[in-house]
Structures are given as structure tokens and as C-alpha cells.
Design a protein around this motif. Structure first.
Motif, PDB file in Angstrom:
ATOM      1  N   VAL A 103       0.884  -1.157   0.000  1.00  0.00           N
ATOM      2  CA  VAL A 103       0.000   0.000   0.000  1.00  0.00           C
ATOM      3  C   VAL A 103       0.929   1.216   0.000  1.00  0.00           C
ATOM      4  CG1 VAL A 103      -1.700   1.329   1.303  1.00  0.00           C
ATOM      5  CG2 VAL A 103      -1.838  -1.178   1.264  1.00  0.00           C
ATOM      6  N   PHE A 104       0.723   2.107  -0.929  1.00  0.00           N
ATOM      7  CA  PHE A 104       1.564   3.296  -1.052  1.00  0.00           C
ATOM      8  C   PHE A 104       0.789   4.470  -0.465  1.00  0.00           C
ATOM      9  CE2 PHE A 104       2.756   0.267  -4.320  1.00  0.00           C
ATOM     10  CZ  PHE A 104       4.111   0.138  -4.064  1.00  0.00           C
ATOM     11  N   TYR A 105       1.038   4.721   0.824  1.00  0.00           N
ATOM     12  CA  TYR A 105       0.293   5.708   1.591  1.00  0.00           C
ATOM     13  C   TYR A 105       0.952   7.079   1.445  1.00  0.00           C
ATOM     14  CZ  TYR A 105      -2.300   7.711   5.512  1.00  0.00           C
ATOM     15  OH  TYR A 105      -3.119   8.485   6.296  1.00  0.00           O
ATOM     16  N   LYS A 106       0.387   7.877   0.562  1.00  0.00           N
ATOM     17  CA  LYS A 106       0.870   9.236   0.287  1.00  0.00           C
ATOM     18  C   LYS A 106       2.305   9.260  -0.241  1.00  0.00           C
ATOM     19  CE  LYS A 106      -2.397  11.250   3.494  1.00  0.00           C
ATOM     20  NZ  LYS A 106      -2.622  12.102   4.651  1.00  0.00           N
ATOM     21  N   VAL A 107       2.737   8.161  -0.878  1.00  0.00           N
ATOM     22  CA  VAL A 107       4.005   8.108  -1.614  1.00  0.00           C
ATOM     23  C   VAL A 107       3.734   7.390  -2.935  1.00  0.00           C
ATOM     24  CG1 VAL A 107       5.503   8.103   0.422  1.00  0.00           C
ATOM     25  CG2 VAL A 107       4.797   5.937  -0.582  1.00  0.00           C
ATOM     26  N   GLU A 108       4.559   7.678  -3.909  1.00  0.00           N
ATOM     27  CA  GLU A 108       4.447   7.034  -5.211  1.00  0.00           C
ATOM     28  C   GLU A 108       5.295   5.759  -5.223  1.00  0.00           C
ATOM     29  OE1 GLU A 108       2.572   7.990  -7.848  1.00  0.00           O
ATOM     30  OE2 GLU A 108       1.766   9.587  -6.568  1.00  0.00           O
ATOM     31  N   PRO A 109       4.860   4.724  -5.913  1.00  0.00           N
ATOM     32  CA  PRO A 109       5.666   3.502  -6.006  1.00  0.00           C
ATOM     33  C   PRO A 109       7.087   3.769  -6.506  1.00  0.00           C
ATOM     34  CG  PRO A 109       3.474   3.085  -6.852  1.00  0.00           C
ATOM     35  CD  PRO A 109       3.558   4.560  -6.579  1.00  0.00           C
ATOM     36  N   ARG A 110       7.255   4.682  -7.435  1.00  0.00           N
ATOM     37  CA  ARG A 110       8.590   4.961  -7.976  1.00  0.00           C
ATOM     38  C   ARG A 110       9.506   5.573  -6.914  1.00  0.00           C
ATOM     39  NH1 ARG A 110       5.485   9.083 -10.576  1.00  0.00           N
ATOM     40  NH2 ARG A 110       6.107  11.133  -9.810  1.00  0.00           N
ATOM     41  N   ALA A 147       9.762  -4.603  -3.807  1.00  0.00           N
ATOM     42  CA  ALA A 147       8.424  -4.335  -3.276  1.00  0.00           C
ATOM     43  C   ALA A 147       7.770  -3.159  -3.994  1.00  0.00           C
ATOM     44  CB  ALA A 147       8.494  -4.062  -1.772  1.00  0.00           C
ATOM     45  N   GLY A 148       8.562  -2.141  -4.324  1.00  0.00           N
ATOM     46  CA  GLY A 148       8.038  -0.985  -5.049  1.00  0.00           C
ATOM     47  C   GLY A 148       7.593  -1.322  -6.455  1.00  0.00           C
ATOM     48  N   GLY A 149       8.071  -2.453  -6.968  1.00  0.00           N
ATOM     49  CA  GLY A 149       7.686  -2.905  -8.298  1.00  0.00           C
ATOM     50  C   GLY A 149       6.451  -3.796  -8.316  1.00  0.00           C
ATOM     51  N   LEU A 150       5.932  -4.123  -7.145  1.00  0.00           N
ATOM     52  CA  LEU A 150       4.725  -4.946  -7.076  1.00  0.00           C
ATOM     53  C   LEU A 150       3.484  -4.101  -7.315  1.00  0.00           C
ATOM     54  CD1 LEU A 150       5.517  -7.058  -3.869  1.00  0.00           C
ATOM     55  CD2 LEU A 150       5.663  -7.819  -6.246  1.00  0.00           C
ATOM     56  N   SER A 151       2.491  -4.713  -7.884  1.00  0.00           N
ATOM     57  CA  SER A 151       1.220  -4.031  -8.055  1.00  0.00           C
ATOM     58  C   SER A 151       0.597  -3.879  -6.674  1.00  0.00           C
ATOM     59  CB  SER A 151       0.306  -4.870  -8.956  1.00  0.00           C
ATOM     60  OG  SER A 151      -0.940  -4.245  -9.089  1.00  0.00           O
ATOM     61  N   GLY A 152       0.200  -2.657  -6.362  1.00  0.00           N
ATOM     62  CA  GLY A 152      -0.365  -2.393  -5.037  1.00  0.00           C
ATOM     63  C   GLY A 152      -1.430  -1.344  -5.117  1.00  0.00           C
ATOM     64  N   TRP A 153      -1.719  -0.761  -3.972  1.00  0.00           N
ATOM     65  CA  TRP A 153      -2.777   0.229  -3.876  1.00  0.00           C
ATOM     66  C   TRP A 153      -2.203   1.590  -3.502  1.00  0.00           C
ATOM     67  CZ3 TRP A 153      -3.218  -4.723  -2.018  1.00  0.00           C
ATOM     68  CH2 TRP A 153      -4.202  -5.502  -2.593  1.00  0.00           C
ATOM     69  N   PRO A 154      -2.418   2.580  -4.350  1.00  0.00           N
ATOM     70  CA  PRO A 154      -2.052   3.947  -3.939  1.00  0.00           C
ATOM     71  C   PRO A 154      -3.145   4.491  -3.021  1.00  0.00           C
ATOM     72  CG  PRO A 154      -2.916   3.957  -6.164  1.00  0.00           C
ATOM     73  CD  PRO A 154      -2.895   2.519  -5.715  1.00  0.00           C
ATOM     74  N   LEU A 155      -2.756   5.110  -1.952  1.00  0.00           N
ATOM     75  CA  LEU A 155      -3.719   5.691  -1.033  1.00  0.00           C
ATOM     76  C   LEU A 155      -3.227   7.082  -0.674  1.00  0.00           C
ATOM     77  CD1 LEU A 155      -6.325   5.208   0.546  1.00  0.00           C
ATOM     78  CD2 LEU A 155      -4.929   4.329   2.410  1.00  0.00           C
ATOM     79  N   ASN A 156      -3.810   8.083  -1.303  1.00  0.00           N
ATOM     80  CA  ASN A 156      -3.362   9.448  -1.102  1.00  0.00           C
ATOM     81  C   ASN A 156      -4.252  10.246  -0.187  1.00  0.00           C
ATOM     82  OD1 ASN A 156      -1.013   9.281  -2.718  1.00  0.00           O
ATOM     83  ND2 ASN A 156      -2.343   9.255  -4.523  1.00  0.00           N
ATOM     84  N   GLU A 157      -5.490   9.879  -0.071  1.00  0.00           N
ATOM     85  CA  GLU A 157      -6.430  10.589   0.810  1.00  0.00           C
ATOM     86  C   GLU A 157      -7.317   9.574   1.501  1.00  0.00           C
ATOM     87  OE1 GLU A 157      -6.287  13.862   1.330  1.00  0.00           O
ATOM     88  OE2 GLU A 157      -4.671  13.980  -0.142  1.00  0.00           O
ATOM     89  N   GLY A 158      -7.762   9.927   2.692  1.00  0.00           N
ATOM     90  CA  GLY A 158      -8.740   9.099   3.399  1.00  0.00           C
ATOM     91  C   GLY A 158      -8.167   7.867   4.037  1.00  0.00           C
TER      92      GLY A 158
END
Length: 158
Positions: A103-110, A147-158
Motif C-alpha cells: 500500500v503506497f500511503y501518500k508516496v508514489e511507487p517509484r 516491493a516498489g515494483g509490485l502491483s499495489g494500492w495507492p492511497l493518497n487521501e482518506g
């Protein structure tokens, strides 16, 4: 060391996160939701017993989990504990014993994959402390890249 596939799987999910970033909000809600669905989840504040050696207990819990959810937040990489967890999680994934969901919580996978911004600053501090060519640092960088190359969930708000 025994392969984690030989170990009993005691947990459905292991949560890896930077406590000061997320414990009181996102993680609390996620843990409660998983618990209400009957998903047995390892979270350090609930499962570590007083007197346990933290590092050994965390590594064992990762080996005894079916799934790991890594919540990458802005300060995740500043914690050597978090980086050790990520390295162990990715090692178990490579052995085929663990499913990993980022889960990418307010960060970008890259930002995680090729350290940028807060991750770059954190890795520079670790390089200063451990040395640029240390095996520990190489393991951590590989774990973040993988891990950053895995498909995941971006979570920027909420």
C-alpha cells in the motif's frame, strides 16, 4: 536456517508499517476491519509480549504469516526496523512462502522503487551510518526496489 515453508502459518496477515506515521489512524482502522472479518493479523503492539526480543519475534511472525501488507509511508525508509521487515518479507516472498501486497500511503511507487524524496534522504542517512557498500544496505535497497515494483494500492487521501 529452516525455510519458512516448513513452519506453521500462525497468522493470516503481517502488517509492516512505520508506527509513528500510521498507528493511530490508517493502521488502527485496517487492523480493526481485518479483525472484524476474522482475519488473524500480526501487529506489533498487539502481538509482541513484554520481554520478547523484538527483532527475532518480528522475523518469526513474518515467517509464520500467509500474507504481508507493507504500508509504505513517507517515513517508512527512515526506520531500520521497517527496512529489516521489508527485506525479510521479500526474502519469504522469493521463497514462495508469502504473498505480499504493498500500500503506497501518500508516496508514489517509484519513490520506493528508486529512492526519491524522503526515501532518498533516509537511504543517505543509512549509508552514512552503515557504509555505502554494506550488505545490510544492499538488502534494504533490493527489498525496496522489488516491493516498489509490485502491483499495489495507492492511497493518497482518506
Amino acid at each position: 536456517m529452516a525455510s519458512s515453508s516448513n513452519l506453521k502459518k500462525n497468522y493470516d496477515v503481517f502488517l509492516s508499517f512505520r508506527g509513528i506515521d500510521l498507528r493511530k489512524n490508517f493502521i488502527g482502522h485496517l487492523y480493526t476491519a481485518l479483525d472484524q472479518k476474522g482475519v488473524y493479523t500480526f501487529i506489533d503492539s498487539e502481538e509482541l509480549r513484554k520481554g520478547d526480543q523484538i527483532s527475532a519475534a518480528l522475523m518469526k511472525a513474518i515467517e509464520e504469516s500467509r500474507i504481508a501488507i507493507i504500508i509504505f509511508s513517507e517515513d517508512y525508509a527512515s526506520s531500520s526496523w521497517c527496512l529489516e521487515e521489508a527485506a525479510k518479507i521479500m526474502e519469504c516472498k522469493e521463497q514462495g512462502d508469502l504473498k505480499v501486497f504493498p500500500v503506497f500511503y501518500k508516496v508514489e511507487p517509484r519513490e520506493v522503487r528508486t529512492p526519491r524524496e524522503s526515501y532518498d534522504k533516509a537511504m543517505e542517512k543509512h549509508e552514512f551510518k552503515f557504509g555505502k557498500d554494506s550488505e545490510k544496505l544492499k538488502r534494504w535497497k533490493k527489498a525496496l526496489f522489488d516491493a516498489g515494483g509490485l502491483s499495489g494500492w495507492p492511497l493518497n487521501e482518506g
